[in-house]
Design an enzyme around this catalytic site. Structure first.
Site, PDB file in Angstrom:
ATOM      1  N   ASP A  16     -17.240   7.062  -1.506  1.00 45.09           N
ATOM      2  CA  ASP A  16     -16.016   6.937  -0.701  1.00 45.09           C
ATOM      3  C   ASP A  16     -15.767   8.305  -0.073  1.00 45.09           C
ATOM      4  OD1 ASP A  16     -13.607   6.050   0.366  1.00 45.09           O
ATOM      5  OD2 ASP A  16     -12.514   6.058  -1.539  1.00 45.09           O
ATOM      6  N   ARG A  39       0.877  -1.178   0.000  1.00 45.50           N
ATOM      7  CA  ARG A  39       0.000   0.000   0.000  1.00 45.50           C
ATOM      8  C   ARG A  39       0.910   1.222   0.000  1.00 45.50           C
ATOM      9  NH1 ARG A  39      -5.334   1.396   3.505  1.00 45.50           N
ATOM     10  NH2 ARG A  39      -6.123  -0.016   1.909  1.00 45.50           N
ATOM     11  N   ARG A  84     -13.523  -8.805   1.818  1.00 47.26           N
ATOM     12  CA  ARG A  84     -12.101  -8.567   1.538  1.00 47.26           C
ATOM     13  C   ARG A  84     -11.301  -9.814   1.923  1.00 47.26           C
ATOM     14  NH1 ARG A  84     -10.038  -3.379   1.509  1.00 47.26           N
ATOM     15  NH2 ARG A  84      -8.153  -4.463   0.837  1.00 47.26           N
ATOM     16  N   HIS A 143      -7.353   0.717  -6.421  1.00 45.63           N
ATOM     17  CA  HIS A 143      -7.552  -0.139  -5.239  1.00 45.63           C
ATOM     18  C   HIS A 143      -8.249  -1.426  -5.708  1.00 45.63           C
ATOM     19  CE1 HIS A 143      -7.826  -1.372  -1.222  1.00 45.63           C
ATOM     20  NE2 HIS A 143      -8.672  -0.513  -0.724  1.00 45.63           N
ATOM     21  N   CYS A 184     -16.274   1.537   0.690  1.00 48.11           N
ATOM     22  CA  CYS A 184     -15.099   0.707   1.004  1.00 48.11           C
ATOM     23  C   CYS A 184     -14.690   0.825   2.463  1.00 48.11           C
ATOM     24  CB  CYS A 184     -13.945   1.078   0.081  1.00 48.11           C
ATOM     25  SG  CYS A 184     -13.336   2.754   0.283  1.00 48.11           S
ATOM     26  N   GLN A 199     -10.227  -3.925  -3.416  1.00 48.07           N
ATOM     27  CA  GLN A 199     -11.526  -3.436  -2.942  1.00 48.07           C
ATOM     28  C   GLN A 199     -12.629  -3.790  -3.931  1.00 48.07           C
ATOM     29  OE1 GLN A 199     -12.117  -1.764   0.085  1.00 48.07           O
ATOM     30  NE2 GLN A 199     -14.187  -2.367  -0.522  1.00 48.07           N
TER      31      GLN A 199
HETATM   32  N1  NVA Z   1      -9.980   6.522  -1.372  1.00 51.32           N
HETATM   33  C1  NVA Z   1      -9.567   6.164  -0.040  1.00 51.32           C
HETATM   34  C2  NVA Z   1      -9.765   4.698   0.184  1.00 51.32           C
HETATM   35  C3  NVA Z   1      -9.397   4.200   1.548  1.00 51.32           C
HETATM   36  C4  NVA Z   1      -9.564   2.730   1.717  1.00 51.32           C
HETATM   37  C5  NVA Z   1      -8.119   6.552   0.173  1.00 51.32           C
HETATM   38  O1  NVA Z   1      -7.308   6.356  -0.744  1.00 51.32           O
HETATM   39  O2  NVA Z   1      -7.801   7.081   1.239  1.00 51.32           O
HETATM   40  N1   CP Z   2     -11.199  -0.252   2.475  1.00 48.94           N
HETATM   41  C1   CP Z   2      -9.928  -0.336   2.907  1.00 48.94           C
HETATM   42  O1   CP Z   2      -9.000  -0.589   2.136  1.00 48.94           O
HETATM   43  O2   CP Z   2      -9.790  -0.165   4.239  1.00 48.94           O
HETATM   44  P1   CP Z   2      -8.436   0.075   5.048  1.00 48.94           P
HETATM   45  O3   CP Z   2      -7.913   1.421   4.660  1.00 48.94           O
HETATM   46  O4   CP Z   2      -8.837   0.007   6.498  1.00 48.94           O
HETATM   47  O5   CP Z   2      -7.460  -0.992   4.689  1.00 48.94           O
END
Ligand code: NVA
Ligand code: CP
Length: 315
Positions: A227, A111, A295, A138, A267, A141
């Site tokens: 989101d 990540r 997930r 992502h 998500c 997801q």
């Molecule tokens: N769009 C959000 C998703 C978090 C799971 C982010 O990138 O922070």
């Molecule tokens: N939806 C998701 O990826 O959650 P986290 O940021 O908690 O991993």
């Protein structure tokens, strides 16, 4: 044991496009089997002695937990690495880290910020690399979201999904999924946050359509999804975005415009009172908790596929 390299060609999962429609159909079937087995408390250890390295450069609850628990439940182990505590945080080149890490484990999940970082890592990795979220995409997801949709409503092909809010990493992954699995995606973002023509040029305008009015975007949708208005890494824009996105909140009126059979997904983590009302996310059309649970099941199927290929035997 680093077992994956000699047996299978290395496949990475860096974006939704990494797999074919047929491979997604296989993964959804496989997820159903793996999930049912888990619910029956049956032991299933196809990844005994395999190790997953998880590299996090941003926060996470679901992604870390689902990969770590999933690996453990399949008989393997997972190692959590935070960039800040590793030499990556002190400037070790991503290419060098990939060479070293991929000689010690069987699978890597990352990540991070720019997509370019995981692409450089993957180009230097001997083992499969999974995108656990980047600024751009992502995919894990949407894998879980589509499986959740299918559990409730059957195949997504030919359906309409509405995305309300920020055209972010999750939205861009929905766009790839719409093209690959052949469903319509209606996107509504506030003025100034629209996708530009260059971003849309790779998509069929019949399939991925932008709407200035979110109420029009949700009409006929069998799923409404959203989101956070400010994604990780963009916190400096938070105040401006709170104002700009105020009319793009998914509320009961919007769900009514979609229809009583429309599902709601997010998500997570969510901000009640911003992108969604409590009434919607905690209401009868919401499937967010199943979505989060899936997930775990979908990623178990993904890890099994990347390390062992398609399983011909019943588990
Ligand atoms: N769009 C959000 C998703 C978090 C799971 C982010 O990138 O922070
Ligand atoms: N939806 C998701 O990826 O959650 P986290 O940021 O908690 O991993």
């Amino acid at each position: 044991m680093n077992l994956s390299t000699p047996t299978l060609p290395t496949r990475h999962y860096l974006s939704f496009d990494a797999l074919s429609a047929a491979e997604y159909a296989y993964l959804f079937d496989r997820t159903r089997i793996i999930k049912a087995r888990f619910k029956r408390y049956e032991t299933y250890h196809p990844l005994a002695d395999r190790t997953l390295a998880m590299i996090f450069e941003k926060h996470s609850t679901r992604t870390r937990l689902s990969f770590e628990a999933g690996m453990h439940q399949m008989g393997g182990s997972a190692i959590y690495l935070n960039t800040r505590d590793t030499q990556l945080g002190r400037g070790e080149p991503v290419e060098d880290a990939a060479q070293v890490i991929s000689r010690m484990v069987d699978l890597v999940m990352i990540r991070t910020f720019e997509q370019d970082i995981i692409e450089r890592f993957a180009a230097n990795s001997r083992v499969p690399v999974i995108n656990g979220l980047t600024n751009e995409f992502h995919p894990c997801q949407i894998l879980a979201d589509l499986f959740t949709y299918q559990e409730h409503r059957g195949p997504v092909t030919g359906q309409t999904i509405a995305w309300i809010g920020d055209a972010n990493n999750v939205c861009r992954t929905w766009m790839q999924a719409a093209r690959l699995l052949n469903f319509r995606l209606h996107i509504s973002t506030p003025p100034g946050y629209e996708l530009d023509s260059q971003q849309l040029s790779h998509f069929d305008p019949e399939q991925v359509q932008q709407f200035s009015d979110p109420m029009k975007a949700v009409a006929g949708a069998s799923l409404v999804t959203t989101d956070v208005w400010t994604s990780m890494g963009f916190e400096a824009e938070n105040e401006v975005r709170l104002n700009a996105f105020a009319d793009w909140q998914v509320d009961a009126d919007m769900m009514r415009a979609a229809g009583p059979d429309a599902l709601f997904m997010h998500c997570l983590p969510a901000h009640r009172g911003e992108e969604v009302t409590g009434e919607v996310i905690d209401g009868p059309q919401s499937v967010v908790w199943e979505e989060a649970e899936n997930r775990l099941h979908t990623q178990k199927a993904l890890m099994e596929f990347l390390l062992l290929g398609e399983m011909s035997d019943a588990p």
